[in-house]
Scaffold this motif. Sequence first.
Motif, PDB file in Angstrom:
ATOM      1  N   ALA A 186     -25.731 -35.945 -41.164  1.00 44.06           N
ATOM      2  CA  ALA A 186     -25.675 -36.434 -39.787  1.00 44.06           C
ATOM      3  C   ALA A 186     -26.052 -35.321 -38.801  1.00 44.06           C
ATOM      4  CB  ALA A 186     -24.275 -36.961 -39.477  1.00 44.06           C
ATOM      5  N   PHE A 187     -25.575 -34.106 -39.059  1.00 46.93           N
ATOM      6  CA  PHE A 187     -25.916 -32.966 -38.204  1.00 46.93           C
ATOM      7  C   PHE A 187     -27.418 -32.695 -38.254  1.00 46.93           C
ATOM      8  CE2 PHE A 187     -26.442 -28.334 -37.575  1.00 46.93           C
ATOM      9  CZ  PHE A 187     -25.910 -28.223 -36.296  1.00 46.93           C
ATOM     10  N   ALA A 188     -27.981 -32.767 -39.460  1.00 47.41           N
ATOM     11  CA  ALA A 188     -29.421 -32.576 -39.614  1.00 47.41           C
ATOM     12  C   ALA A 188     -30.199 -33.651 -38.861  1.00 47.41           C
ATOM     13  CB  ALA A 188     -29.793 -32.597 -41.093  1.00 47.41           C
ATOM     14  N   SER A 189     -29.717 -34.892 -38.907  1.00 46.78           N
ATOM     15  CA  SER A 189     -30.385 -35.977 -38.184  1.00 46.78           C
ATOM     16  C   SER A 189     -30.355 -35.724 -36.683  1.00 46.78           C
ATOM     17  CB  SER A 189     -29.717 -37.320 -38.517  1.00 46.78           C
ATOM     18  OG  SER A 189     -29.924 -37.671 -39.861  1.00 46.78           O
ATOM     19  N   GLY A 190     -29.254 -35.151 -36.189  1.00 47.44           N
ATOM     20  CA  GLY A 190     -29.173 -34.796 -34.777  1.00 47.44           C
ATOM     21  C   GLY A 190     -30.201 -33.741 -34.390  1.00 47.44           C
ATOM     22  N   ILE A 191     -30.402 -32.768 -35.269  1.00 42.87           N
ATOM     23  CA  ILE A 191     -31.414 -31.744 -35.018  1.00 42.87           C
ATOM     24  C   ILE A 191     -32.808 -32.366 -34.996  1.00 42.87           C
ATOM     25  CG2 ILE A 191     -32.539 -29.702 -35.994  1.00 42.87           C
ATOM     26  CD1 ILE A 191     -29.841 -28.693 -36.874  1.00 42.87           C
ATOM     27  N   VAL A 221     -32.687 -25.273 -41.194  1.00 42.71           N
ATOM     28  CA  VAL A 221     -31.311 -25.725 -41.453  1.00 42.71           C
ATOM     29  C   VAL A 221     -31.265 -27.246 -41.571  1.00 42.71           C
ATOM     30  CG1 VAL A 221     -28.988 -25.893 -40.461  1.00 42.71           C
ATOM     31  CG2 VAL A 221     -30.233 -23.718 -40.375  1.00 42.71           C
ATOM     32  N   ALA A 222     -31.949 -27.926 -40.657  1.00 42.48           N
ATOM     33  CA  ALA A 222     -31.944 -29.389 -40.682  1.00 42.48           C
ATOM     34  C   ALA A 222     -32.602 -29.930 -41.946  1.00 42.48           C
ATOM     35  CB  ALA A 222     -32.654 -29.932 -39.442  1.00 42.48           C
ATOM     36  N   ILE A 223     -33.749 -29.364 -42.313  1.00 46.22           N
ATOM     37  CA  ILE A 223     -34.461 -29.838 -43.503  1.00 46.22           C
ATOM     38  C   ILE A 223     -33.650 -29.542 -44.756  1.00 46.22           C
ATOM     39  CG2 ILE A 223     -36.529 -29.526 -44.910  1.00 46.22           C
ATOM     40  CD1 ILE A 223     -38.071 -28.986 -42.309  1.00 46.22           C
ATOM     41  N   ALA A 224     -33.005 -28.359 -44.785  1.00 48.60           N
ATOM     42  CA  ALA A 224     -32.196 -28.005 -45.959  1.00 48.60           C
ATOM     43  C   ALA A 224     -31.064 -29.003 -46.157  1.00 48.60           C
ATOM     44  CB  ALA A 224     -31.639 -26.591 -45.794  1.00 48.60           C
ATOM     45  N   ALA A 225     -30.399 -29.385 -45.062  1.00 54.57           N
ATOM     46  CA  ALA A 225     -29.307 -30.349 -45.169  1.00 54.57           C
ATOM     47  C   ALA A 225     -29.825 -31.724 -45.552  1.00 54.57           C
ATOM     48  CB  ALA A 225     -28.537 -30.418 -43.840  1.00 54.57           C
ATOM     49  N   HIS A 226     -30.938 -32.114 -44.944  1.00 49.99           N
ATOM     50  CA  HIS A 226     -31.522 -33.428 -45.211  1.00 49.99           C
ATOM     51  C   HIS A 226     -32.146 -33.477 -46.600  1.00 49.99           C
ATOM     52  CE1 HIS A 226     -33.418 -37.209 -43.725  1.00 49.99           C
ATOM     53  NE2 HIS A 226     -32.424 -37.143 -42.875  1.00 49.99           N
ATOM     54  N   LYS A 227     -32.676 -32.349 -47.046  1.00 46.65           N
ATOM     55  CA  LYS A 227     -33.341 -32.285 -48.347  1.00 46.65           C
ATOM     56  C   LYS A 227     -32.367 -32.612 -49.467  1.00 46.65           C
ATOM     57  CE  LYS A 227     -37.349 -31.080 -50.239  1.00 46.65           C
ATOM     58  NZ  LYS A 227     -38.616 -31.710 -49.854  1.00 46.65           N
ATOM     59  N   ILE A 268     -36.433 -40.927 -38.943  1.00 47.91           N
ATOM     60  CA  ILE A 268     -35.504 -40.313 -39.893  1.00 47.91           C
ATOM     61  C   ILE A 268     -34.113 -40.173 -39.291  1.00 47.91           C
ATOM     62  CG2 ILE A 268     -34.993 -38.175 -41.146  1.00 47.91           C
ATOM     63  CD1 ILE A 268     -38.051 -37.828 -41.451  1.00 47.91           C
ATOM     64  N   SER A 269     -34.044 -39.854 -37.991  1.00 45.28           N
ATOM     65  CA  SER A 269     -32.750 -39.592 -37.360  1.00 45.28           C
ATOM     66  C   SER A 269     -32.062 -40.848 -36.853  1.00 45.28           C
ATOM     67  CB  SER A 269     -32.922 -38.618 -36.187  1.00 45.28           C
ATOM     68  OG  SER A 269     -33.799 -39.157 -35.212  1.00 45.28           O
ATOM     69  N   THR A 270     -32.752 -41.984 -36.833  1.00 48.22           N
ATOM     70  CA  THR A 270     -32.134 -43.210 -36.310  1.00 48.22           C
ATOM     71  C   THR A 270     -32.041 -44.284 -37.387  1.00 48.22           C
ATOM     72  OG1 THR A 270     -34.321 -43.871 -35.449  1.00 48.22           O
ATOM     73  CG2 THR A 270     -32.813 -42.769 -33.919  1.00 48.22           C
ATOM     74  N   LEU A 271     -33.106 -45.033 -37.608  1.00 44.33           N
ATOM     75  CA  LEU A 271     -33.054 -46.139 -38.560  1.00 44.33           C
ATOM     76  C   LEU A 271     -32.803 -45.665 -39.984  1.00 44.33           C
ATOM     77  CD1 LEU A 271     -35.874 -48.565 -37.362  1.00 44.33           C
ATOM     78  CD2 LEU A 271     -33.431 -48.616 -36.873  1.00 44.33           C
TER      79      LEU A 271
END
Length: 250
Positions: A43-48, A140-146, A212-215
């Motif tokens: 969720a934090f990554a999606s916010g970024i 950081v965002a990609i690492a969390a989302h990855k 990616i960050s919404t739907l």
Amino acid sequence: MSLILYKAIAALILFIIAFAITLPALLKKHPLIHSERVELADAFASGIFLGAALLHMLPDALHAFAANPAVGGYPWPELICVSGFLFLLLLERLSISWSTLQTRQSIPYVLAITLMTHALIEGGALGISGSYTETLLLFVAIAAHKGSESFALCLLLLRHHLPIKRILWLMLFFTLMTPFGIAGGSWLSSHHTGTLMEGIFNAFAAGTFLYISTLHHGHFHEHAEGSQGMLEYLALAAGTGLMAVIAVVV
């Protein structure tokens, strides 16, 4: 340390993270545990991603198009942004539609192509970034989302009982997509390709980040309830707020 070397190290680390998430599941041949902490990190990554799209990438695209009067007054950046959003939506809708057909063996491959496309565009956005701070936050965002995407893809491949060797190859291609994207974006930003080309990519990537960050995020987190749902919202808002602060500082 040069920015190019900085991005190369980021590409290597992202490759290791993505593969390390899936390797235990492949060796044990059973699903990984997707904890609430992982959901919060996602969720934090999606916010970024949301903040990067609206506060960094789309404004950069608007400036790039404004610097090229030959394109006229048509809202090309906004149209390209919407096209990026609709492109990923189309890929995921196709994967859902295919799941209703009799050719269920095609489902994991369609999803793999969709997530590989995500990964390639995410890497390209990091590669084209022009500052250490923005590069670090996107990393950081990609690492969390990855980790979340690797988990989802590996889980689906295991559930469809694909041969382990084939799963290994698919996951290898998936883990390489982000480094390939970083290399392509870095080449685009370091060569004289023109601001308009960078603007086109930024606008398209902004649209995919919005999706990616919404739907896309909502699809994987729609069952979060109670305090967990609120914590995920706060994590999403925190990631977006952090990118808003960076937009002022950088």
